[in-house]
Motif scaffolding. Structure first.
Motif, mmCIF file in Angstrom:
data_model
loop_
_atom_site.group_PDB
_atom_site.id
_atom_site.type_symbol
_atom_site.label_atom_id
_atom_site.label_comp_id
_atom_site.label_asym_id
_atom_site.label_seq_id
_atom_site.Cartn_x
_atom_site.Cartn_y
_atom_site.Cartn_z
ATOM 1 N N VAL A 121 41.102 54.516 48.506
ATOM 2 C CA VAL A 121 42.696 54.123 48.483
ATOM 3 C C VAL A 121 43.295 54.181 47.085
ATOM 4 O O VAL A 121 42.675 53.267 46.145
ATOM 5 C CB VAL A 121 43.105 52.944 49.166
ATOM 6 C CG1 VAL A 121 44.703 52.698 48.805
ATOM 7 C CG2 VAL A 121 42.756 52.920 50.843
ATOM 8 N N ALA A 170 46.319 53.277 44.856
ATOM 9 C CA ALA A 170 47.881 52.623 45.154
ATOM 10 C C ALA A 170 48.385 52.799 43.794
ATOM 11 O O ALA A 170 48.221 52.392 42.714
ATOM 12 C CB ALA A 170 47.601 51.161 45.646
ATOM 13 N N ALA A 214 42.536 45.633 49.435
ATOM 14 C CA ALA A 214 41.570 45.867 48.764
ATOM 15 C C ALA A 214 40.148 45.133 49.174
ATOM 16 O O ALA A 214 39.102 45.835 49.050
ATOM 17 C CB ALA A 214 41.588 45.520 47.435
ATOM 18 N N CYS A 242 39.351 46.926 52.673
ATOM 19 C CA CYS A 242 38.530 48.365 52.245
ATOM 20 C C CYS A 242 37.171 48.046 51.649
ATOM 21 O O CYS A 242 36.239 48.674 52.148
ATOM 22 C CB CYS A 242 39.339 49.264 51.205
ATOM 23 S SG CYS A 242 41.017 49.627 51.747
ATOM 24 N N TYR A 286 39.178 50.874 46.465
ATOM 25 C CA TYR A 286 40.731 50.715 46.231
ATOM 26 C C TYR A 286 40.802 50.505 44.746
ATOM 27 O O TYR A 286 40.287 49.878 43.882
ATOM 28 C CB TYR A 286 41.141 49.316 46.837
ATOM 29 C CG TYR A 286 42.668 49.059 46.863
ATOM 30 C CD1 TYR A 286 43.181 49.247 48.155
ATOM 31 C CD2 TYR A 286 43.020 48.582 45.796
ATOM 32 C CE1 TYR A 286 44.594 48.902 48.183
ATOM 33 C CE2 TYR A 286 44.430 48.177 45.761
ATOM 34 C CZ TYR A 286 45.388 48.527 47.001
ATOM 35 O OH TYR A 286 46.405 48.086 46.923
ATOM 36 N N TYR A 298 40.400 44.426 42.219
ATOM 37 C CA TYR A 298 40.144 45.950 42.203
ATOM 38 C C TYR A 298 40.480 46.290 40.767
ATOM 39 O O TYR A 298 41.318 45.514 39.902
ATOM 40 C CB TYR A 298 40.981 46.694 43.276
ATOM 41 C CG TYR A 298 42.444 46.238 43.312
ATOM 42 C CD1 TYR A 298 43.456 47.098 42.226
ATOM 43 C CD2 TYR A 298 43.034 45.198 43.871
ATOM 44 C CE1 TYR A 298 44.632 46.880 42.221
ATOM 45 C CE2 TYR A 298 44.651 45.095 44.087
ATOM 46 C CZ TYR A 298 45.157 45.676 43.203
ATOM 47 O OH TYR A 298 46.732 45.436 43.028
ATOM 48 N N PHE A 305 50.648 54.613 48.513
ATOM 49 C CA PHE A 305 49.318 54.465 48.676
ATOM 50 C C PHE A 305 48.956 55.820 49.369
ATOM 51 O O PHE A 305 49.459 56.662 50.288
ATOM 52 C CB PHE A 305 48.854 53.430 49.878
ATOM 53 C CG PHE A 305 49.451 52.084 49.612
ATOM 54 C CD1 PHE A 305 48.502 51.161 48.935
ATOM 55 C CD2 PHE A 305 50.889 51.601 50.088
ATOM 56 C CE1 PHE A 305 48.867 49.902 48.805
ATOM 57 C CE2 PHE A 305 51.198 50.370 49.351
ATOM 58 C CZ PHE A 305 50.272 49.684 48.846
ATOM 59 N N LEU A 341 45.473 57.513 50.704
ATOM 60 C CA LEU A 341 44.094 57.317 51.287
ATOM 61 C C LEU A 341 43.174 58.808 51.377
ATOM 62 O O LEU A 341 43.707 59.527 51.967
ATOM 63 C CB LEU A 341 44.250 56.759 52.669
ATOM 64 C CG LEU A 341 42.879 56.730 53.675
ATOM 65 C CD1 LEU A 341 41.761 55.851 52.966
ATOM 66 C CD2 LEU A 341 43.110 56.256 54.841
#
Length: 184
Positions: A40, A42, A62, A65, A72, A103, A125, A127
């Motif tokens: 991910v 962000a 995070a 994930c 993340y 993260y 975000f 992914l």
């Protein structure tokens, strides 16, 4: 121009303001070696009220994930000359403030990464699956400023679908937040 579903993640190698996570420079390759199931990305910042209201949810995402084997990373691409709150030094302060930022928090000083990804808002975000193909882009949920009013969970749903080998039912949403603060 924004990425489209199945597009490959643009590469990055950026300075990390949260050195507790993977050192002072972070690349896409480094993240994928650590987290081979996906990532991910962000786009966020320090001053946006939408991001500020979501800090605990971004931290929880995070951690979720990580528990699922997905990386993340946060990237701040805002113009620090006109938005001092988003300077690298203030990014370090936020990472060190005891908020439990779990993260890496990367500084996109040239804004090139945000441009390559087509980031428009903070937070936004992206992914990616294990092949670095875009699976989902957009918001985390439908109420970034008030967690008690959340009725959808698009990012979480997309992660679940990806891990199950499925295409998410929603692959793109409009982010809700402040615009990326571009340099003049």
């Amino acid at each position: 121009m924004s990425l489209s579903t199945s597009d490959t993640a643009p590469d990055f190698n950026l300075k990390n303001a949260n050195e507790n996570w993977y050192g002072d420079m972070i690349s896409l390759d480094k993240m994928m070696k650590e987290w081979p199931k996906g990532l991910v990305v962000a786009f966020e910042c320090n001053h946006c009220p939408y991001v500020v209201a979501m800090i605990s949810r971004m931290n929880a995402m995070a951690e979720y994930c990580a528990s699922e084997g997905i990386g993340y990373v946060g990237i701040n691409s805002n113009d620090e000359n006109n938005y001092q709150e988003d300077s690298y030094e203030n990014m370090v302060k936020r990472a060190d403030a005891g908020n439990g930022m779990p993260y890496p928090y990367l500084h996109d000083a040239t804004q090139q990464v945000a441009q390559q990804y087509g980031a428009k808002r903070t937070p936004e975000f992206f992914l990616f699956n294990s092949q670095l193909e875009l699976v989902y882009q957009g918001r985390m949920d439908d109420s970034p400023r008030n967690p008690t009013e959340v009725t959808t969970s698009e990012l979480s749903d997309a992660i679940t679908a990806m891990l199950d080998g499925q295409t998410p039912s929603v692959v793109q949403t409009d982010s809700i937040g402040c615009s990326v603060k571009w340099k003049m």
